[in-house]
Design an enzyme around this catalytic site. Sequence first.
Site, PDB file in Angstrom:
ATOM      1  N   GLN A   1      -0.384   3.627  -8.733  1.00 59.79           N
ATOM      2  CA  GLN A   1       0.329   2.933  -7.648  1.00 59.79           C
ATOM      3  C   GLN A   1       0.322   3.795  -6.386  1.00 59.79           C
ATOM      4  OE1 GLN A   1       4.344   2.090  -9.041  1.00 59.79           O
ATOM      5  NE2 GLN A   1       3.660   0.241 -10.089  1.00 59.79           N
TER       6      GLN A   1
ATOM      7  N   ARG B   1     -12.050  16.719 -15.558  1.00 58.48           N
ATOM      8  CA  ARG B   1     -13.442  17.048 -15.898  1.00 58.48           C
ATOM      9  C   ARG B   1     -13.533  18.539 -16.146  1.00 58.48           C
ATOM     10  NH1 ARG B   1     -17.936  15.356 -11.835  1.00 58.48           N
ATOM     11  NH2 ARG B   1     -19.200  15.607 -13.686  1.00 58.48           N
TER      12      ARG B   1
ATOM     13  N   ARG C   1     -11.360  12.512 -22.035  1.00 60.23           N
ATOM     14  CA  ARG C   1     -10.101  12.106 -21.384  1.00 60.23           C
ATOM     15  C   ARG C   1      -9.891  10.596 -21.374  1.00 60.23           C
ATOM     16  NH1 ARG C   1     -11.308  12.768 -14.932  1.00 60.23           N
ATOM     17  NH2 ARG C   1     -13.461  12.062 -14.965  1.00 60.23           N
TER      18      ARG C   1
ATOM     19  N   LEU D   1       4.190  12.717   8.886  1.00 61.79           N
ATOM     20  CA  LEU D   1       5.512  12.098   8.792  1.00 61.79           C
ATOM     21  C   LEU D   1       5.448  10.579   8.967  1.00 61.79           C
ATOM     22  CD1 LEU D   1       8.524  12.619   8.443  1.00 61.79           C
ATOM     23  CD2 LEU D   1       8.650  13.269  10.857  1.00 61.79           C
TER      24      LEU D   1
ATOM     25  N   ARG E   1       8.424   2.619  -1.155  1.00 62.78           N
ATOM     26  CA  ARG E   1       8.648   3.107  -2.523  1.00 62.78           C
ATOM     27  C   ARG E   1      10.075   3.587  -2.804  1.00 62.78           C
ATOM     28  NH1 ARG E   1       4.412   0.783  -5.148  1.00 62.78           N
ATOM     29  NH2 ARG E   1       2.465   1.243  -4.084  1.00 62.78           N
TER      30      ARG E   1
HETATM   31  C1  LIG Z   1       6.440  -3.431  -4.458  1.00 59.34           C
HETATM   32  C2  LIG Z   1       4.966  -3.250  -4.302  1.00 59.34           C
HETATM   33  C3  LIG Z   1       4.080  -4.010  -5.060  1.00 59.34           C
HETATM   34  C4  LIG Z   1       2.692  -3.833  -4.917  1.00 59.34           C
HETATM   35  N1  LIG Z   1       1.837  -4.565  -5.705  1.00 59.34           N
HETATM   36  C5  LIG Z   1       0.505  -4.353  -5.618  1.00 59.34           C
HETATM   37  C6  LIG Z   1      -0.414  -5.054  -6.464  1.00 59.34           C
HETATM   38  O1  LIG Z   1      -0.032  -5.884  -7.264  1.00 59.34           O
HETATM   39  N2  LIG Z   1      -1.740  -4.762  -6.360  1.00 59.34           N
HETATM   40  C7  LIG Z   1      -2.228  -3.860  -5.447  1.00 59.34           C
HETATM   41  O2  LIG Z   1      -3.441  -3.641  -5.379  1.00 59.34           O
HETATM   42  N3  LIG Z   1      -1.379  -3.200  -4.631  1.00 59.34           N
HETATM   43  C8  LIG Z   1      -0.044  -3.410  -4.698  1.00 59.34           C
HETATM   44  N4  LIG Z   1       0.810  -2.712  -3.885  1.00 59.34           N
HETATM   45  C9  LIG Z   1       0.241  -1.753  -2.932  1.00 59.34           C
HETATM   46  C10 LIG Z   1       0.347  -2.278  -1.480  1.00 59.34           C
HETATM   47  O3  LIG Z   1      -0.330  -3.513  -1.321  1.00 59.34           O
HETATM   48  C11 LIG Z   1      -0.223  -1.222  -0.514  1.00 59.34           C
HETATM   49  O4  LIG Z   1      -1.600  -1.062  -0.772  1.00 59.34           O
HETATM   50  C12 LIG Z   1       0.451   0.104  -0.681  1.00 59.34           C
HETATM   51  O5  LIG Z   1       1.835  -0.064  -0.655  1.00 59.34           O
HETATM   52  C13 LIG Z   1       0.009   1.068   0.435  1.00 59.34           C
HETATM   53  O6  LIG Z   1       0.596   0.667   1.635  1.00 59.34           O
HETATM   54  P1  LIG Z   1      -0.132   0.883   3.003  1.00 59.34           P
HETATM   55  O7  LIG Z   1      -1.441   0.151   3.042  1.00 59.34           O
HETATM   56  O8  LIG Z   1       0.848   0.553   4.092  1.00 59.34           O
HETATM   57  O9  LIG Z   1      -0.352   2.482   2.982  1.00 59.34           O
HETATM   58  P2  LIG Z   1      -1.588   3.353   3.469  1.00 59.34           P
HETATM   59  O10 LIG Z   1      -2.785   3.090   2.650  1.00 59.34           O
HETATM   60  O11 LIG Z   1      -1.084   4.766   3.540  1.00 59.34           O
HETATM   61  O12 LIG Z   1      -1.885   2.834   4.911  1.00 59.34           O
HETATM   62  C14 LIG Z   1      -0.955   3.048   5.986  1.00 59.34           C
HETATM   63  C15 LIG Z   1      -1.292   2.063   7.087  1.00 59.34           C
HETATM   64  O13 LIG Z   1      -2.639   2.330   7.532  1.00 59.34           O
HETATM   65  C16 LIG Z   1      -3.295   1.099   7.791  1.00 59.34           C
HETATM   66  N5  LIG Z   1      -4.426   0.945   6.868  1.00 59.34           N
HETATM   67  C17 LIG Z   1      -4.725   1.719   5.790  1.00 59.34           C
HETATM   68  N6  LIG Z   1      -5.846   1.289   5.204  1.00 59.34           N
HETATM   69  C18 LIG Z   1      -6.263   0.218   5.916  1.00 59.34           C
HETATM   70  C19 LIG Z   1      -7.352  -0.686   5.812  1.00 59.34           C
HETATM   71  N7  LIG Z   1      -8.272  -0.571   4.840  1.00 59.34           N
HETATM   72  N8  LIG Z   1      -7.460  -1.666   6.709  1.00 59.34           N
HETATM   73  C20 LIG Z   1      -6.560  -1.807   7.707  1.00 59.34           C
HETATM   74  N9  LIG Z   1      -5.487  -1.014   7.866  1.00 59.34           N
HETATM   75  C21 LIG Z   1      -5.344  -0.004   6.988  1.00 59.34           C
HETATM   76  C22 LIG Z   1      -2.254  -0.015   7.607  1.00 59.34           C
HETATM   77  O14 LIG Z   1      -1.585  -0.237   8.825  1.00 59.34           O
HETATM   78  C23 LIG Z   1      -1.304   0.603   6.624  1.00 59.34           C
HETATM   79  O15 LIG Z   1       0.004   0.040   6.622  1.00 59.34           O
HETATM   80  C24 LIG Z   1       2.184  -2.882  -3.993  1.00 59.34           C
HETATM   81  C25 LIG Z   1       3.089  -2.136  -3.223  1.00 59.34           C
HETATM   82  C26 LIG Z   1       4.446  -2.304  -3.375  1.00 59.34           C
HETATM   83  C27 LIG Z   1       5.384  -1.447  -2.552  1.00 59.34           C
END
Ligand SMILES: Cc1cc2nc3c(=O)[nH]c(=O)nc-3n(C[C@H](O)[C@H](O)[C@H](O)COP(=O)(O)OP(=O)(O)OC[C@H]3O[C@@H](n4cnc5c(N)ncnc54)[C@H](O)[C@@H]3O)c2cc1C
Length: 233
Positions: A27, A42, A122, A139, A149
């Site tokens: 996650q 590895r 593994r 930050l 989270r």
């Molecule tokens: C309660 C909960 C349930 C979830 N369930 C699932 C699930 O069922 N399956 C699953 O796969 N994931 C799941 N997730 C993961 C979720 O969809 C996000 O991938 C994860 O929380 C990371 O968030 P983020 O993309 O904001 O963070 P980061 O990857 O750190 O990215 C930070 C910010 O950077 C930008 N960014 C990063 N990568 C990209 C990109 N490729 N394109 C455009 N902008 C980008 C966005 O603005 C993003 O908010 C879950 C998360 C939560 C909290």
Amino acid sequence: MRHRHSTPFEMCEIKYHIKLPIFIARQWIRHRTANVNEYSARYSIMDKEFYVPSKENLAAQSTNNRQGRGELINGKQADNILKILKEDAERNYEHYEEMLNEKYDGSIIDEKKKGLARELARMNLTLNSYTQWYWKTDLLNLLNFLSLRADSHAQYEIREYADVMMSTVKKWVPITYDAFVDYRVGGMELSAKGKIVIQKMIKGEKCDIESSGLSKREWNELMDSFGFKQHLA
Ligand SMILES: Cc1cc2nc3c(=O)[nH]c(=O)nc-3n(C[C@H](O)[C@H](O)[C@H](O)COP(=O)(O)OP(=O)(O)OC[C@H]3O[C@@H](n4cnc5c(N)ncnc54)[C@H](O)[C@@H]3O)c2cc1C
């Protein structure tokens, strides 16, 4: 923070050393804006250490939230589940050592046999085995991680880590911490439709879910957030 002016927060960096079960690492790794250096299975033998939930966290599948937990499982059923979790993890670990032909302490099991490569052996370990990594982020992205989270929608096991990290943010950058708690943790976002509902309610105008255009779930979240009694069953 209030105006989403994010660059100042990108100037501060932090690095954590984290030990976590593999199913939680899976996650966690979805947060892509961090630098991660994970313990190599590895290269090294995995630790013989597994996460087994405490009894008070052994909950049944939620009936109304597919990603959540419901009531606690008690008594003999709970004992049996804990037994299965422990036994399967230990048995798989023993098979891991057998395939490696090497014990965790480095002693060879059978001098006449070759051990399977660590990178292959593994694959049989259970997902509750602990891995470790260094996780470096800034930050801005740390707060994004924590807002997702250290939240009730997150799985308990990852939330526990996030809660501890919240306390490190408090010690590290106390002014930012206070702003984060105020604007992000304690604050909320309103959709345009949700805003109209609140405006109507303040003016004492008639307002119900049908005229609001909100789904039942959105409506209930809105009512709950403001402590209103119009929660629909
Ligand atoms: C309660 C909960 C349930 C979830 N369930 C699932 C699930 O069922 N399956 C699953 O796969 N994931 C799941 N997730 C993961 C979720 O969809 C996000 O991938 C994860 O929380 C990371 O968030 P983020 O993309 O904001 O963070 P980061 O990857 O750190 O990215 C930070 C910010 O950077 C930008 N960014 C990063 N990568 C990209 C990109 N490729 N394109 C455009 N902008 C980008 C966005 O603005 C993003 O908010 C879950 C998360 C939560 C909290």
